[in-house]
Design a protein around this motif. Structure first.
Motif, mmCIF file in Angstrom:
data_model
loop_
_atom_site.group_PDB
_atom_site.id
_atom_site.type_symbol
_atom_site.label_atom_id
_atom_site.label_comp_id
_atom_site.label_asym_id
_atom_site.label_seq_id
_atom_site.Cartn_x
_atom_site.Cartn_y
_atom_site.Cartn_z
ATOM 1 N N GLY A 61 1.354 5.464 -0.603
ATOM 2 C CA GLY A 61 0.672 6.751 -0.611
ATOM 3 C C GLY A 61 1.431 7.744 0.236
ATOM 4 N N SER A 69 -2.466 9.654 3.856
ATOM 5 C CA SER A 69 -3.383 9.148 2.829
ATOM 6 C C SER A 69 -4.267 7.990 3.304
ATOM 7 C CB SER A 69 -2.599 8.721 1.580
ATOM 8 O OG SER A 69 -1.740 7.633 1.874
ATOM 9 N N VAL A 72 0.869 -1.170 0.000
ATOM 10 C CA VAL A 72 0.000 0.000 0.000
ATOM 11 C C VAL A 72 0.907 1.221 0.000
ATOM 12 C CG1 VAL A 72 -1.854 1.220 1.191
ATOM 13 C CG2 VAL A 72 -1.755 -1.277 1.268
ATOM 14 N N THR A 125 -6.023 2.157 7.328
ATOM 15 C CA THR A 125 -6.546 0.955 6.671
ATOM 16 C C THR A 125 -6.071 -0.296 7.400
ATOM 17 O OG1 THR A 125 -6.639 2.062 4.519
ATOM 18 C CG2 THR A 125 -6.613 -0.348 4.512
ATOM 19 N N LYS A 180 -2.990 4.886 4.808
ATOM 20 C CA LYS A 180 -2.359 3.559 4.801
ATOM 21 C C LYS A 180 -2.443 2.899 6.185
ATOM 22 C CE LYS A 180 1.617 5.215 3.624
ATOM 23 N NZ LYS A 180 1.356 6.664 3.608
ATOM 24 N N SER A 181 -1.998 3.608 7.194
ATOM 25 C CA SER A 181 -2.005 3.038 8.549
ATOM 26 C C SER A 181 -3.427 2.843 9.062
ATOM 27 C CB SER A 181 -1.231 3.933 9.512
ATOM 28 O OG SER A 181 0.132 3.959 9.162
#
Length: 171
Positions: free
Chosen positions: A44, A48, A42, A53, A50-51
């Motif tokens: 970005g 954005s 992932v 998610t 990532k973490s």
């Protein structure tokens, strides 16, 4: 379509945070699948999602202010978002785990690495003390920690950053 087992099926995952300025949607209707043997990268820029998610997958979003407001995360045919805390606790650390970029946020500095690995083994594998020690050495060897039996006595600060990440993988 892959004939390999599907590990994760994520559909419509949406996570929001309640702030003084209103509701901020950090991730909005994320979909992806991960199959056995695959790696998902992932990418970005900072901020954005990532973490968020990754944390949402295993319900580690602090609530409040965050909430997973929609979606499903199927793992082994079960929706992790619908499990009770007790059921999810059995899955985390045994079947699903996260290795953070800075492992000192997960390792306790006042306990030896061996103690911390042993705790996980006692919780999820119900192993006795001697078997926990044997298995802890084996796990550290598997992730490439030299002198694993001796290193069990060491504390997280005695390991380099990369070695601490290896400890987290072993756990």
């Amino acid at each position: 379509m892959s004939t390999r087992a599907k590990l994760f099926e994520v559909r419509g995952l949406t996570t929001r945070f309640h702030t003084e300025a209103g509701v901020a949607t950090a991730i909005d209707r994320v979909d992806f699948d991960i199959y056995a043997g695959e790696v998902l990268g992932v990418v970005g820029e900072s901020g954005s999602g990532k973490s968020v998610t990754a944390l949402s997958l295993v319900r580690l979003i602090p609530n409040p202010p965050g909430e997973i407001s929609a979606g499903s995360v199927l793992f082994g045919g079960r929706d992790l978002l619908q499990l009770s805390y007790e059921e999810l606790h059995k899955v985390r650390g045994k079947d699903v785990a996260m290795i953070f970029q800075e492992p000192m946020t997960s390792l306790n500095p006042v306990f030896s690495v061996g103690y911390q690995i042993g705790e996980i083994l006692a919780e999820h594998e119900q192993l006795g003390k001697a078997e926990r020690r044997r298995r802890s050495v084996e796990l550290l060897e598997l992730v490439g920690i030299p002198d694993a039996a001796q290193r069990l006595k060491d504390y997280p600060h005695q390991f380099s950053g990369g070695m601490r990440q290896r400890v987290m993988i072993a756990m």
